[in-house]
Design a protein around this motif. Sequence first.
Motif, PDB file in Angstrom:
ATOM      1  N   SER A  18     -10.731  -4.950   4.293  1.00  0.00           N
ATOM      2  CA  SER A  18      -9.396  -4.532   3.849  1.00  0.00           C
ATOM      3  C   SER A  18      -9.459  -3.206   3.102  1.00  0.00           C
ATOM      4  O   SER A  18      -8.628  -2.329   3.305  1.00  0.00           O
ATOM      5  N   LEU A  19     -10.450  -3.070   2.239  1.00  0.00           N
ATOM      6  CA  LEU A  19     -10.599  -1.834   1.478  1.00  0.00           C
ATOM      7  C   LEU A  19     -10.896  -0.659   2.407  1.00  0.00           C
ATOM      8  O   LEU A  19     -10.315   0.425   2.258  1.00  0.00           O
ATOM      9  N   ASP A  20     -11.754  -0.883   3.382  1.00  0.00           N
ATOM     10  CA  ASP A  20     -12.081   0.169   4.345  1.00  0.00           C
ATOM     11  C   ASP A  20     -10.841   0.573   5.151  1.00  0.00           C
ATOM     12  O   ASP A  20     -10.570   1.765   5.338  1.00  0.00           O
ATOM     13  N   GLU A  21     -10.080  -0.418   5.598  1.00  0.00           N
ATOM     14  CA  GLU A  21      -8.858  -0.120   6.357  1.00  0.00           C
ATOM     15  C   GLU A  21      -7.859   0.642   5.493  1.00  0.00           C
ATOM     16  O   GLU A  21      -7.206   1.579   5.962  1.00  0.00           O
ATOM     17  N   LEU A  22      -7.749   0.252   4.225  1.00  0.00           N
ATOM     18  CA  LEU A  22      -6.837   0.933   3.312  1.00  0.00           C
ATOM     19  C   LEU A  22      -7.253   2.389   3.121  1.00  0.00           C
ATOM     20  O   LEU A  22      -6.409   3.296   3.161  1.00  0.00           O
ATOM     21  N   GLU A  23      -8.549   2.636   2.951  1.00  0.00           N
ATOM     22  CA  GLU A  23      -9.032   4.012   2.801  1.00  0.00           C
ATOM     23  C   GLU A  23      -8.742   4.840   4.054  1.00  0.00           C
ATOM     24  O   GLU A  23      -8.323   5.997   3.958  1.00  0.00           O
ATOM     25  N   GLN A  24      -8.963   4.249   5.219  1.00  0.00           N
ATOM     26  CA  GLN A  24      -8.690   4.961   6.466  1.00  0.00           C
ATOM     27  C   GLN A  24      -7.197   5.251   6.616  1.00  0.00           C
ATOM     28  O   GLN A  24      -6.807   6.332   7.066  1.00  0.00           O
ATOM     29  N   LEU A  25      -6.375   4.300   6.233  1.00  0.00           N
ATOM     30  CA  LEU A  25      -4.924   4.468   6.314  1.00  0.00           C
ATOM     31  C   LEU A  25      -4.452   5.602   5.415  1.00  0.00           C
ATOM     32  O   LEU A  25      -3.660   6.455   5.827  1.00  0.00           O
ATOM     33  N   VAL A  26      -4.968   5.641   4.198  1.00  0.00           N
ATOM     34  CA  VAL A  26      -4.600   6.710   3.265  1.00  0.00           C
ATOM     35  C   VAL A  26      -5.034   8.060   3.814  1.00  0.00           C
ATOM     36  O   VAL A  26      -4.265   9.031   3.784  1.00  0.00           O
ATOM     37  N   THR A  27      -6.223   8.126   4.362  1.00  0.00           N
ATOM     38  CA  THR A  27      -6.719   9.385   4.941  1.00  0.00           C
ATOM     39  C   THR A  27      -5.829   9.844   6.080  1.00  0.00           C
ATOM     40  O   THR A  27      -5.457  11.016   6.155  1.00  0.00           O
ATOM     41  N   ARG A  45       1.828  -1.569   5.455  1.00  0.00           N
ATOM     42  CA  ARG A  45       0.475  -2.097   5.697  1.00  0.00           C
ATOM     43  C   ARG A  45      -0.417  -1.794   4.501  1.00  0.00           C
ATOM     44  O   ARG A  45      -1.209  -2.644   4.071  1.00  0.00           O
ATOM     45  N   GLY A  46      -0.298  -0.614   3.958  1.00  0.00           N
ATOM     46  CA  GLY A  46      -1.097  -0.228   2.793  1.00  0.00           C
ATOM     47  C   GLY A  46      -0.809  -1.106   1.589  1.00  0.00           C
ATOM     48  O   GLY A  46      -1.724  -1.520   0.871  1.00  0.00           O
ATOM     49  N   VAL A  47       0.450  -1.418   1.361  1.00  0.00           N
ATOM     50  CA  VAL A  47       0.823  -2.291   0.246  1.00  0.00           C
ATOM     51  C   VAL A  47       0.229  -3.683   0.456  1.00  0.00           C
ATOM     52  O   VAL A  47      -0.307  -4.291  -0.479  1.00  0.00           O
ATOM     53  N   ALA A  48       0.298  -4.190   1.679  1.00  0.00           N
ATOM     54  CA  ALA A  48      -0.269  -5.514   1.967  1.00  0.00           C
ATOM     55  C   ALA A  48      -1.779  -5.513   1.742  1.00  0.00           C
ATOM     56  O   ALA A  48      -2.327  -6.456   1.162  1.00  0.00           O
ATOM     57  N   LEU A  49      -2.445  -4.468   2.184  1.00  0.00           N
ATOM     58  CA  LEU A  49      -3.895  -4.369   1.976  1.00  0.00           C
ATOM     59  C   LEU A  49      -4.230  -4.267   0.496  1.00  0.00           C
ATOM     60  O   LEU A  49      -5.171  -4.904   0.012  1.00  0.00           O
ATOM     61  N   CYS A  53      -6.523  -6.893  -1.650  1.00  0.00           N
ATOM     62  CA  CYS A  53      -7.699  -6.457  -2.412  1.00  0.00           C
ATOM     63  C   CYS A  53      -7.544  -6.803  -3.890  1.00  0.00           C
ATOM     64  O   CYS A  53      -8.494  -7.276  -4.527  1.00  0.00           O
ATOM     65  N   GLN A  54      -6.374  -6.576  -4.442  1.00  0.00           N
ATOM     66  CA  GLN A  54      -6.125  -6.868  -5.853  1.00  0.00           C
ATOM     67  C   GLN A  54      -6.311  -8.349  -6.136  1.00  0.00           C
ATOM     68  O   GLN A  54      -6.909  -8.739  -7.128  1.00  0.00           O
ATOM     69  N   SER A  55      -5.810  -9.191  -5.258  1.00  0.00           N
ATOM     70  CA  SER A  55      -5.947 -10.634  -5.421  1.00  0.00           C
ATOM     71  C   SER A  55      -7.415 -11.048  -5.390  1.00  0.00           C
ATOM     72  O   SER A  55      -7.861 -11.872  -6.194  1.00  0.00           O
ATOM     73  N   ALA A  56      -8.168 -10.483  -4.460  1.00  0.00           N
ATOM     74  CA  ALA A  56      -9.594 -10.800  -4.369  1.00  0.00           C
ATOM     75  C   ALA A  56     -10.327 -10.375  -5.633  1.00  0.00           C
ATOM     76  O   ALA A  56     -11.198 -11.098  -6.134  1.00  0.00           O
ATOM     77  N   LEU A  57      -9.974  -9.209  -6.172  1.00  0.00           N
ATOM     78  CA  LEU A  57     -10.607  -8.742  -7.406  1.00  0.00           C
ATOM     79  C   LEU A  57     -10.256  -9.630  -8.592  1.00  0.00           C
ATOM     80  O   LEU A  57     -11.107  -9.916  -9.441  1.00  0.00           O
ATOM     81  N   GLU A  58      -9.012 -10.090  -8.651  1.00  0.00           N
ATOM     82  CA  GLU A  58      -8.605 -10.990  -9.733  1.00  0.00           C
ATOM     83  C   GLU A  58      -9.353 -12.310  -9.652  1.00  0.00           C
ATOM     84  O   GLU A  58      -9.773 -12.857 -10.681  1.00  0.00           O
ATOM     85  N   GLN A  59      -9.541 -12.824  -8.451  1.00  0.00           N
ATOM     86  CA  GLN A  59     -10.302 -14.064  -8.278  1.00  0.00           C
ATOM     87  C   GLN A  59     -11.760 -13.865  -8.697  1.00  0.00           C
ATOM     88  O   GLN A  59     -12.349 -14.734  -9.342  1.00  0.00           O
ATOM     89  N   ALA A  60     -12.328 -12.724  -8.348  1.00  0.00           N
ATOM     90  CA  ALA A  60     -13.716 -12.434  -8.738  1.00  0.00           C
ATOM     91  C   ALA A  60     -13.827 -12.312 -10.258  1.00  0.00           C
ATOM     92  O   ALA A  60     -14.778 -12.826 -10.862  1.00  0.00           O
TER      93      ALA A  60
END
Length: 84
Positions: A18-27, A45-49, A53-60
């Motif tokens: 997801s992070l990789d896709e988000l970076e590619q999308l921003v680029t 799509r960027g907001v969803a990604l 990612c934010q949710s995964a980081l909060e869980q971690a």
Amino acid sequence: MSASSPKNPDQVAEFEQSLDELEQLVTRMEESEMGLDDSLKSFERGVALYRSCQSALEQAELRVKQLLDPTKPETAEPFDPDTP
């Protein structure tokens, strides 16, 4: 709770994907002149990604807090590894 969960590698891979896709999308958005419709779809799509990612980081973060001090009430929330 075991140190490793069978879902953990999948969650890490999903986060990284997801992070990789988000970076590619921003680029792509920064480097091209998209039409309004494409820009809106890319933004959505960027907001969803980002949220994924934010949710995964909060869980971690919650898991790390639980591992460091499981006796503190503010970190005693049940950890659900299946929550995105």
